[in-house]
Design a protein around this motif. Structure first.
Motif, PDB file in Angstrom:
ATOM      1  N   GLN A  89      -2.461 102.315 -83.889  1.00  0.00           N
ATOM      2  CA  GLN A  89      -3.430 101.253 -83.592  1.00  0.00           C
ATOM      3  C   GLN A  89      -2.788  99.893 -83.357  1.00  0.00           C
ATOM      4  OE1 GLN A  89      -6.526 101.133 -86.433  1.00  0.00           O
ATOM      5  NE2 GLN A  89      -7.479 103.003 -85.648  1.00  0.00           N
ATOM      6  N   ASP A  90      -1.835  99.557 -84.240  1.00  0.00           N
ATOM      7  CA  ASP A  90      -1.368  98.171 -84.133  1.00  0.00           C
ATOM      8  C   ASP A  90      -0.465  97.941 -82.930  1.00  0.00           C
ATOM      9  OD1 ASP A  90       0.064  99.857 -85.823  1.00  0.00           O
ATOM     10  OD2 ASP A  90       1.395  98.190 -86.315  1.00  0.00           O
ATOM     11  N   LEU A  91      -0.111  99.014 -82.199  1.00  0.00           N
ATOM     12  CA  LEU A  91       0.623  98.771 -80.960  1.00  0.00           C
ATOM     13  C   LEU A  91      -0.285  98.002 -80.011  1.00  0.00           C
ATOM     14  CD1 LEU A  91       2.599 102.004 -80.076  1.00  0.00           C
ATOM     15  CD2 LEU A  91       3.311  99.979 -81.330  1.00  0.00           C
ATOM     16  N   LYS A  92      -1.504  98.537 -79.861  1.00  0.00           N
ATOM     17  CA  LYS A  92      -2.485  97.897 -78.985  1.00  0.00           C
ATOM     18  C   LYS A  92      -2.815  96.502 -79.500  1.00  0.00           C
ATOM     19  CE  LYS A  92      -4.933 101.726 -78.573  1.00  0.00           C
ATOM     20  NZ  LYS A  92      -6.178 102.412 -78.890  1.00  0.00           N
TER      21      LYS A  92
ATOM     22  N   PHE B 234      -5.138 101.979-103.206  1.00  0.00           N
ATOM     23  CA  PHE B 234      -5.362 102.849-102.041  1.00  0.00           C
ATOM     24  C   PHE B 234      -6.817 103.311-101.964  1.00  0.00           C
ATOM     25  CE2 PHE B 234      -0.703 103.516-102.360  1.00  0.00           C
ATOM     26  CZ  PHE B 234      -0.388 103.073-101.085  1.00  0.00           C
ATOM     27  N   VAL B 235      -7.386 103.559-103.152  1.00  0.00           N
ATOM     28  CA  VAL B 235      -8.784 103.984-103.192  1.00  0.00           C
ATOM     29  C   VAL B 235      -9.679 102.848-102.690  1.00  0.00           C
ATOM     30  CG1 VAL B 235     -10.658 104.788-104.682  1.00  0.00           C
ATOM     31  CG2 VAL B 235      -8.305 105.515-105.125  1.00  0.00           C
ATOM     32  N   VAL B 236      -9.368 101.627-103.135  1.00  0.00           N
ATOM     33  CA  VAL B 236     -10.143 100.461-102.704  1.00  0.00           C
ATOM     34  C   VAL B 236     -10.103 100.354-101.176  1.00  0.00           C
ATOM     35  CG1 VAL B 236     -10.296  97.950-102.785  1.00  0.00           C
ATOM     36  CG2 VAL B 236      -9.743  99.231-104.863  1.00  0.00           C
ATOM     37  N   MET B 237      -8.881 100.534-100.621  1.00  0.00           N
ATOM     38  CA  MET B 237      -8.731 100.414 -99.171  1.00  0.00           C
ATOM     39  C   MET B 237      -9.577 101.467 -98.446  1.00  0.00           C
ATOM     40  SD  MET B 237      -5.526  99.218 -97.171  1.00  0.00           S
ATOM     41  CE  MET B 237      -4.285 100.251 -97.880  1.00  0.00           C
ATOM     42  N   GLU B 238      -9.542 102.685 -98.970  1.00  0.00           N
ATOM     43  CA  GLU B 238     -10.319 103.769 -98.377  1.00  0.00           C
ATOM     44  C   GLU B 238     -11.822 103.429 -98.362  1.00  0.00           C
ATOM     45  OE1 GLU B 238     -10.131 107.801-100.164  1.00  0.00           O
ATOM     46  OE2 GLU B 238      -8.038 107.641 -99.520  1.00  0.00           O
ATOM     47  N   ARG B 239     -12.291 102.948 -99.540  1.00  0.00           N
ATOM     48  CA  ARG B 239     -13.716 102.599 -99.653  1.00  0.00           C
ATOM     49  C   ARG B 239     -14.091 101.503 -98.665  1.00  0.00           C
ATOM     50  NH1 ARG B 239     -15.418 103.889-104.960  1.00  0.00           N
ATOM     51  NH2 ARG B 239     -14.875 106.075-105.159  1.00  0.00           N
ATOM     52  N   LEU B 240     -13.203 100.501 -98.595  1.00  0.00           N
ATOM     53  CA  LEU B 240     -13.484  99.382 -97.696  1.00  0.00           C
ATOM     54  C   LEU B 240     -13.579  99.861 -96.254  1.00  0.00           C
ATOM     55  CD1 LEU B 240     -11.216  96.537 -99.117  1.00  0.00           C
ATOM     56  CD2 LEU B 240     -13.706  96.521 -98.940  1.00  0.00           C
ATOM     57  N   ARG B 241     -12.595 100.711 -95.879  1.00  0.00           N
ATOM     58  CA  ARG B 241     -12.571 101.195 -94.488  1.00  0.00           C
ATOM     59  C   ARG B 241     -13.813 102.018 -94.151  1.00  0.00           C
ATOM     60  NH1 ARG B 241      -9.775  97.484 -92.698  1.00  0.00           N
ATOM     61  NH2 ARG B 241      -7.515  97.592 -92.700  1.00  0.00           N
TER      62      ARG B 241
ATOM     63  N   PRO C  28      -8.655  92.810 -91.620  1.00  0.00           N
ATOM     64  CA  PRO C  28      -7.246  93.057 -91.947  1.00  0.00           C
ATOM     65  C   PRO C  28      -6.971  93.026 -93.452  1.00  0.00           C
ATOM     66  CG  PRO C  28      -7.527  90.900 -90.934  1.00  0.00           C
ATOM     67  CD  PRO C  28      -8.854  91.592 -90.837  1.00  0.00           C
ATOM     68  N   VAL C  29      -6.114  93.956 -93.889  1.00  0.00           N
ATOM     69  CA  VAL C  29      -5.725  94.031 -95.294  1.00  0.00           C
ATOM     70  C   VAL C  29      -4.210  93.879 -95.384  1.00  0.00           C
ATOM     71  CG1 VAL C  29      -5.613  95.498 -97.348  1.00  0.00           C
ATOM     72  CG2 VAL C  29      -7.654  95.541 -95.900  1.00  0.00           C
ATOM     73  N   ILE C  30      -3.771  92.965 -96.240  1.00  0.00           N
ATOM     74  CA  ILE C  30      -2.335  92.813 -96.495  1.00  0.00           C
ATOM     75  C   ILE C  30      -2.085  93.286 -97.921  1.00  0.00           C
ATOM     76  CG2 ILE C  30      -0.454  91.155 -96.814  1.00  0.00           C
ATOM     77  CD1 ILE C  30      -1.678  89.469 -94.586  1.00  0.00           C
ATOM     78  N   VAL C  31      -1.201  94.259 -98.063  1.00  0.00           N
ATOM     79  CA  VAL C  31      -0.926  94.783 -99.399  1.00  0.00           C
ATOM     80  C   VAL C  31       0.239  94.017-100.014  1.00  0.00           C
ATOM     81  CG1 VAL C  31      -0.107  96.789-100.693  1.00  0.00           C
ATOM     82  CG2 VAL C  31      -1.832  97.077 -98.901  1.00  0.00           C
ATOM     83  N   VAL C  32       0.038  93.555-101.246  1.00  0.00           N
ATOM     84  CA  VAL C  32       1.097  92.873-101.991  1.00  0.00           C
ATOM     85  C   VAL C  32       1.257  93.623-103.304  1.00  0.00           C
ATOM     86  CG1 VAL C  32       1.798  90.744-103.130  1.00  0.00           C
ATOM     87  CG2 VAL C  32       0.548  90.637-100.981  1.00  0.00           C
ATOM     88  N   SER C  33       2.420  94.273-103.478  1.00  0.00           N
ATOM     89  CA  SER C  33       2.560  95.127-104.656  1.00  0.00           C
ATOM     90  C   SER C  33       3.978  95.091-105.205  1.00  0.00           C
ATOM     91  CB  SER C  33       2.196  96.566-104.285  1.00  0.00           C
ATOM     92  OG  SER C  33       2.566  97.436-105.318  1.00  0.00           O
ATOM     93  N   ALA C  34       4.092  95.367-106.498  1.00  0.00           N
ATOM     94  CA  ALA C  34       5.417  95.453-107.100  1.00  0.00           C
ATOM     95  C   ALA C  34       6.000  96.841-106.885  1.00  0.00           C
ATOM     96  CB  ALA C  34       5.330  95.155-108.594  1.00  0.00           C
ATOM     97  N   ARG C  35       5.187  97.742-106.308  1.00  0.00           N
ATOM     98  CA  ARG C  35       5.658  99.120-106.163  1.00  0.00           C
ATOM     99  C   ARG C  35       6.763  99.246-105.122  1.00  0.00           C
ATOM    100  NH1 ARG C  35       0.153 102.651-106.139  1.00  0.00           N
ATOM    101  NH2 ARG C  35      -0.702 101.853-108.082  1.00  0.00           N
TER     102      ARG C  35
ATOM    103  N   SER D 221       4.844 102.896 -96.061  1.00  0.00           N
ATOM    104  CA  SER D 221       4.302 103.681 -94.950  1.00  0.00           C
ATOM    105  C   SER D 221       2.915 104.212 -95.313  1.00  0.00           C
ATOM    106  CB  SER D 221       5.243 104.831 -94.612  1.00  0.00           C
ATOM    107  OG  SER D 221       5.396 105.644 -95.735  1.00  0.00           O
ATOM    108  N   ARG D 222       2.740 104.525 -96.592  1.00  0.00           N
ATOM    109  CA  ARG D 222       1.439 105.024 -97.038  1.00  0.00           C
ATOM    110  C   ARG D 222       0.364 103.952 -96.834  1.00  0.00           C
ATOM    111  NH1 ARG D 222      -0.172 106.667-103.112  1.00  0.00           N
ATOM    112  NH2 ARG D 222      -2.273 107.357-102.603  1.00  0.00           N
ATOM    113  N   ALA D 223       0.731 102.711 -97.200  1.00  0.00           N
ATOM    114  CA  ALA D 223      -0.224 101.612 -97.063  1.00  0.00           C
ATOM    115  C   ALA D 223      -0.561 101.379 -95.590  1.00  0.00           C
ATOM    116  CB  ALA D 223       0.354 100.344 -97.690  1.00  0.00           C
ATOM    117  N   LEU D 224       0.489 101.411 -94.750  1.00  0.00           N
ATOM    118  CA  LEU D 224       0.262 101.152 -93.331  1.00  0.00           C
ATOM    119  C   LEU D 224      -0.599 102.258 -92.725  1.00  0.00           C
ATOM    120  CD1 LEU D 224       3.764  99.813 -92.247  1.00  0.00           C
ATOM    121  CD2 LEU D 224       1.725  98.510 -92.867  1.00  0.00           C
ATOM    122  N   LYS D 225      -0.334 103.495 -93.145  1.00  0.00           N
ATOM    123  CA  LYS D 225      -1.130 104.620 -92.641  1.00  0.00           C
ATOM    124  C   LYS D 225      -2.589 104.489 -93.055  1.00  0.00           C
ATOM    125  CE  LYS D 225       2.044 108.369 -91.834  1.00  0.00           C
ATOM    126  NZ  LYS D 225       3.082 108.886 -92.703  1.00  0.00           N
ATOM    127  N   ALA D 226      -2.768 103.970 -94.284  1.00  0.00           N
ATOM    128  CA  ALA D 226      -4.133 103.830 -94.794  1.00  0.00           C
ATOM    129  C   ALA D 226      -4.870 102.680 -94.110  1.00  0.00           C
ATOM    130  CB  ALA D 226      -4.109 103.630 -96.302  1.00  0.00           C
ATOM    131  N   GLY D 227      -4.139 101.918 -93.297  1.00  0.00           N
ATOM    132  CA  GLY D 227      -4.820 100.879 -92.533  1.00  0.00           C
ATOM    133  C   GLY D 227      -4.449  99.450 -92.866  1.00  0.00           C
TER     134      GLY D 227
END
Lengths: 579, 129
Positions: free
Chosen positions: A534-537, B63-70, B79-86, B93-99
Motif C-alpha cells: 500500500q505505502d508504495l502508492k 497489535f490487537v488495538v491496531m486490528e480493532r481500529l482498522r 495513520p498509526v505510528i508505533v513507538v515501542s521498546a520491543r 515488520s509485523r507492525a508494518l504488515k498490520a498497517g
C-alpha cells in the motif's frame, strides 16, 4: 623279634609305622603297594603284615588274596589299616582272607602297638582264631562286590558334590545378577542425574539470556524519558537556560546516549548467545562505510581533541556486508581507540586489499594509546573480558564491545584480530569478503547440465515518488520491496543479488535458473505482490519490473564449474551495467 | 489549516508527558489513552488525525488495538505510528504488515518522530481535505 612288612603308598604313613614298631624292637620291611608287598613278602617271610587298603597298582585285598595263595603265607596275620573301608562287607572279606585285624585311621600309637602285639600273640592263639579260608572264587566275588560298592559310593559322593557345586554356582550367579542389576541401576541413576544437570544448566543459560533481553528492554523506557526531558530542556522548551545549565544538561544527555549504547550491547550479546544475530548483506563500498562511521564519530573524537586520519589508497572493490553492522563494528573500535588514547593524539584508519587473500578487504584502526598486553590480545574478544591495564578510565564499560565485533565480523565470514606487529598503541584489524558475483551464483550454476543452461535476469527498478519523506522512510520502503521480492523466489533455483542505489533510483535483481517463459511467470508474480504494497502508492513510489533471458549457448560439455560460473557472471555483468 | 489532533496510546505517563511537550510545542492537539480498552473508545470519540501507539499496553496488546481500529470504518486510513521498546527485528515488520506507517524503537530520536508525523499528516491530509 618279629619281621613286620609295612605296605602303604604314602611315605609318611610308612615312616610313622616303622618308627613306632622299630622302637619295640621289630624288624621292619617297607613296600609301596600290593605288588611290591608281594615280592618283599616272598623274600622276607614276615611274621606280620600291616597294609593300607586303597593303593595304586595293587590294592590291599588283592595283595592279601594273592599272598594267601602261597601256603607259606596262609596264616600270616594281616592288619588292615584304613580310613575308607569301614563297612561290614569289607570286614567279611578280610575275615575270608585269613587272620586279620582292623585299624581305623587315624589311630593312637598305643592302639597300634596293642593290635600288633595281639596279632603277634602265641602261635596256638593264632591258629585257633584263624577262620577257615574261603574258596578262592568266593573271595574274588566278595572283592569285586566291595570294589563295586565303593565305586558306587564314590559316584554318589561325586554326584552329591556335583549337585552341591551346581547349587552354589546357582546361588553365586543369582548374587552376581543382583549385584549387576544394582550397578546398572546406579549407572542409570547417575546418567539421569547428569542429564538432569545438563538440562538445568541449559535452562539457566536460557533464563539468563531471556532475563538479559527483558532487562535491556525494560531499561529503555525510563532511559528514553530521561533522554527526552534533558533534550526538551536543552531545546529551551522548558524555558530559557543559561550557559552552565546547558553544559550540565549536555553532559547528562551524552551519558544517556552512552547508557543506551550499553543496553544495545547487552541485547546484541544475548542475541549472539541465542544465535539470533542476523545480517542483511549488500554490495557496499568499504570506503563509504568507513567515511560514514568517521562522520558519525567525529563529535566524540573532537571532544578529546583526537584527530582521525583515513588512508584508503586507491579505489577498493565493494564488500559483501550488512552496512549497518559494519558501521557498528567500526564505531565500537573507534570508541575503544578514543577511550584508551591521550587527548591531542590521533587515530589512523586504513582500508586495503588483504595481501594474503585478495578476496578480502582488510580494515585497520590504530591508536597511540596504552596498547594491549600480549596475554590479553586474544582474550579481549571474549565475552565479558576486560584488559587489566585499563588506564585512568573510570568507565570500564561492560566488556562486550569487542565480543560483539568478533561475532559480527565472523558472521560475515571475516576475522578480527589485534595486530601486535606495530610497537606502541593498539591496532585492531578485521577482514570483510569482497563482493563477487561468481560466488553468489555458483550454487545455481552447479546443478545445471551442459544442455540445460537457461538463466534469466529479473530487474525491479524503483523510482522514488516526489515526496519520499525522509531517508529513513525511503530505506524502510526499500526494505519492504526487498522482502516482497524475496517471498517470490525459490532459494534453490533463484539468487537475489544485493540491491544497488544509483542516484535516486534503486535496483533489485534476481538471477533465476529458468527460461524466458518461467521468467515471465515470475515477473508477473513480483509485479502483483508489489502492487499490493500500500505505502508504495501512498508515497508515490513507482516500481518497474522486467525480465530478460541470458543468451548463453550451451556450455561446453567438458567445461568445469568455475568456467561455467565465469561464463554466466560475465554475461550478467554486462547486462547489469547496461541496465 | 486546522490543527491536527494526535491520539497517544501509551501507559507510561512520563513518556506521554515527554511526547506531549514536544508535540504541543509543534502545535498539535493531543488526546491520551492509557490502556487498550479506553484506546478504542477515545479514538471513536475524538476522531484523531494520527495515532501514536505503544505495543505493551495494559488490557491488551498494541497489535490487537491496531486490528480493532482498522476494523472501524472511520479508522481504515488513519495513520498509526508505533513507538515501542520491543525488538524492532521481530516487531517492525509485523507492525508494518498490520498497517502501521512507521516503527520507532524507544528511546527514539524526537526529531525523527516529529518529521515522520509531519510527513504522514501531509500525505493523509491531501486527499481528505
Amino acid at each position: 623279634m618279629a619281621t613286620v612288612l609295612v605296605i602303604d603308598d604314602r611315605e609318611t604313613n610308612r615312616r610313622v609305622l616303622s618308627t613306632l614298631l622299630r622302637h619295640t624292637g621289630h624288624r621292619i620291611v617297607e613296600a609301596i603297594n600290593g605288588q611290591d608287598g608281594l615280592s618283599k613278602a616272598h623274600i622276607t617271610h614276615p611274621d606280620l603284615i600291616i597294609t593300607d587298603l586303597l593303593m595304586p597298582v595293587m590294592d590291599g585285598f588283592e595283595f592279601v588274596r594273592l599272598l594267601r595263595a602261597d601256603a607259606i603265607h596262609a596264616h600270616v596275620p594281616v592288619i588292615y589299616c584304613t580310613a575308607t573301608y569301614l563297612e561290614a562287607s569289607a570286614r567279611a572279606l578280610a575275615d575270608a582272607c585269613g587272620p586279620n585285624h582292623f585299624l581305623t585311621k587315624p589311630f593312637e600309637p598305643s592302639t597300634l602297638l596293642e593290635v600288633v602285639e595281639s596279632a603277634l600273640g602265641p602261635d596256638s592263639n593264632r591258629q585257633s582264631t584263624a577262620p577257615a579260608p574261603l574258596p578262592e572264587p568266593a573271595i574274588h566275588e566278595m572283592h569285586v562286590k566291595i570294589l563295586q560298592d565303593k565305586l558306587l559310593e564314590k559316584v554318589d559322593e561325586l554326584e552329591s558334590l556335583n549337585a552341591n557345586l551346581e547349587a552354589r554356582v546357582r546361588d553365586r550367579t543369582l548374587e552376581l545378577q543382583a549385584a549387576n542389576e544394582k550397578l546398572v541401576g546406579q549407572l542409570e541413576e547417575r546418567e539421569r542425574i547428569s542429564s538432569e544437570l545438563e538440562r538445568t544448566r541449559k535452562e539457566q543459560v536460557e533464563l539468563k539470556d531471556q532475563f538479559l533481553s527483558n532487562v535491556s528492554h525494560e531499561l529503555r523506557s525510563p532511559l528514553m524519558v530521561i533522554h527526552e526531558f534533558v533534550s526538551i530542556l536543552l531545546d529551551g522548551l522548558g524555558g530559557p537556560i543559561n550557559a552552565d545549565q546547558q553544559e550540565y544538561l549536555q553532559i547528562a544527555r551524552r551519558n544517556t546516549i552512552q547508557l543506551k549504547r550499553m543496553i544495545d550491547d547487552l541485547l546484541e550479546t544475548s542475541r549472539a548467545a541465542e544465535g539470533k544475530l542476523f545480517i542483511k548483506r549488500s554490495a557496499t563500498s568499504p570506503i563509504e562505510l568507513v567515511k560514514q562511521a568517521i562522520r558519525s564519530f567525529s563529535m566524540t573524537a573532537a571532544s578529546k581533541a583526537i584527530s582521525v586520519q583515513a588512508d584508503f589508497g586507491d579505489s577498493l572493490p565493494d564488500v559483501y556486508v550488512d552496512p549497518a553492522r559494519i558501521i557498528q563494528v567500526l564505531t565500537n573500535l573507534f570508541d575503544n581507540a578514543v577511550k584508551f588514547s591521550q587527548p591531542d593524539s590521533s587515530i589512523a584508519v586504513q582500508a586495503r586489499i588483504l595481501e594474503e587473500d585478495p578476496a578480502f578487504v582488510c580494515i585497520s584502526v590504530a591508536d597511540d594509546g596504552c596498547g594491549i598486553n600480549v596475554e590479553d590480545s586474544e582474550r579481549v574478544f571474549e565475552r565479558l573480558h576486560q584488559a587489566n591495564n585499563t588506564i585512568q578510565s573510570s568507565r570500564r564499560g561492560l566488556g562486550l564491545g569487542l565480543y560483539i565485533c568478533k561475532e559480527l565480523v565472523e558472521l560475515h565470514g571475516g576475522r578480527i584480530w589485534n595486530d601486535r606487529a606495530r610497537q606502541g598503541g593498539c591496532t585492531m584489524q578485521f577482514t570483510l569478503p569482497i563482493f563477487a558475483l561468481g560466488s553468489l551464483i555458483e550454487p545455481i550454476v552447479k546443478n545445471c547440465t551442459a544442455t540445460d543452461s537457461s538463466f534469466a535476469l529479473l530487474t525491479v527498478e524503483v523510482s522514488p515518488g516526489e515526496s519520499c519523506s525522509s531517508e529513513q522512510q525511503c530505506a524502510r520502503t526499500r526494505l519492504r520491496i526487498s522482502d516482497t521480492i524475496e517471498q517470490c523466489i525459490l532459494p534453490d533455483l533463484d539468487v537475489f543479488l544485493p540491491p544497488q542505489n544509483r542516484g535516486q533510483k534503486s535496483f533489485f535483481w534476481v538471477v533465476a535458473r529458468t527460461d524466458k517463459k518461467g521468467a515471465d511467470v515470475m515477473e508477473k508474480r513480483i509485479r502483483g505482490q508489489l502492487a499490493e504494497l500500500q505505502d508504495l502508492k501512498k508515497n508515490g513510489i513507482f516500481c518497474d519490473v522486467s525480465s530478460q533471458a541470458l543468451e548463453i549457448d550451451t556450455f561446453a560439455s567438458d567445461s568445469t564449474l568455475e568456467q561455467r560460473v565465469e561464463v554466466v557472471s560475465a554475461k550478467l555483468e554486462t547486462m547489469l551495467k547496461t541496465e | 489549516m486546522t490543527t491536527n489532533k494526535i491520539l497517544i496510546i501509551e501507559d507510561d505517563q512520563d513518556v506521554v508527558r515527554a511526547m506531549a511537550v514536544r508535540l504541543k510545542a509543534h502545535g498539535y492537539d493531543l488526546v491520551v489513552a492509557r490502556d487498550a480498552i479506553s484506546a478504542i473508545s477515545t479514538a471513536r470519540k475524538e476522531k484523531p488525525d494520527l495515532i501514536i501507539l505503544d505495543l505493551g499496553l495494559p488490557g491488551g496488546d498494541g497489535f490487537v488495538v491496531m486490528e480493532r481500529l482498522r476494523a472501524l470504518v472511520d479508522f481504515v486510513l488513519v495513520p498509526v505510528i508505533v513507538v515501542s521498546a520491543r525488538d524492532p527485528k521481530t516487531n517492525e515488520s509485523r507492525a508494518l504488515k498490520a498497517g502501521a506507517c512507521n516503527f520507532f524503537q524507544k528511546p527514539f530520536d524526537s526529531a525523527e518522530l516529529l518529521t515522520a508525523i509531519l510527513n504522514v499528516l501531509m500525505k493523509s491530509n491531501v486527499p481528505g481535505n
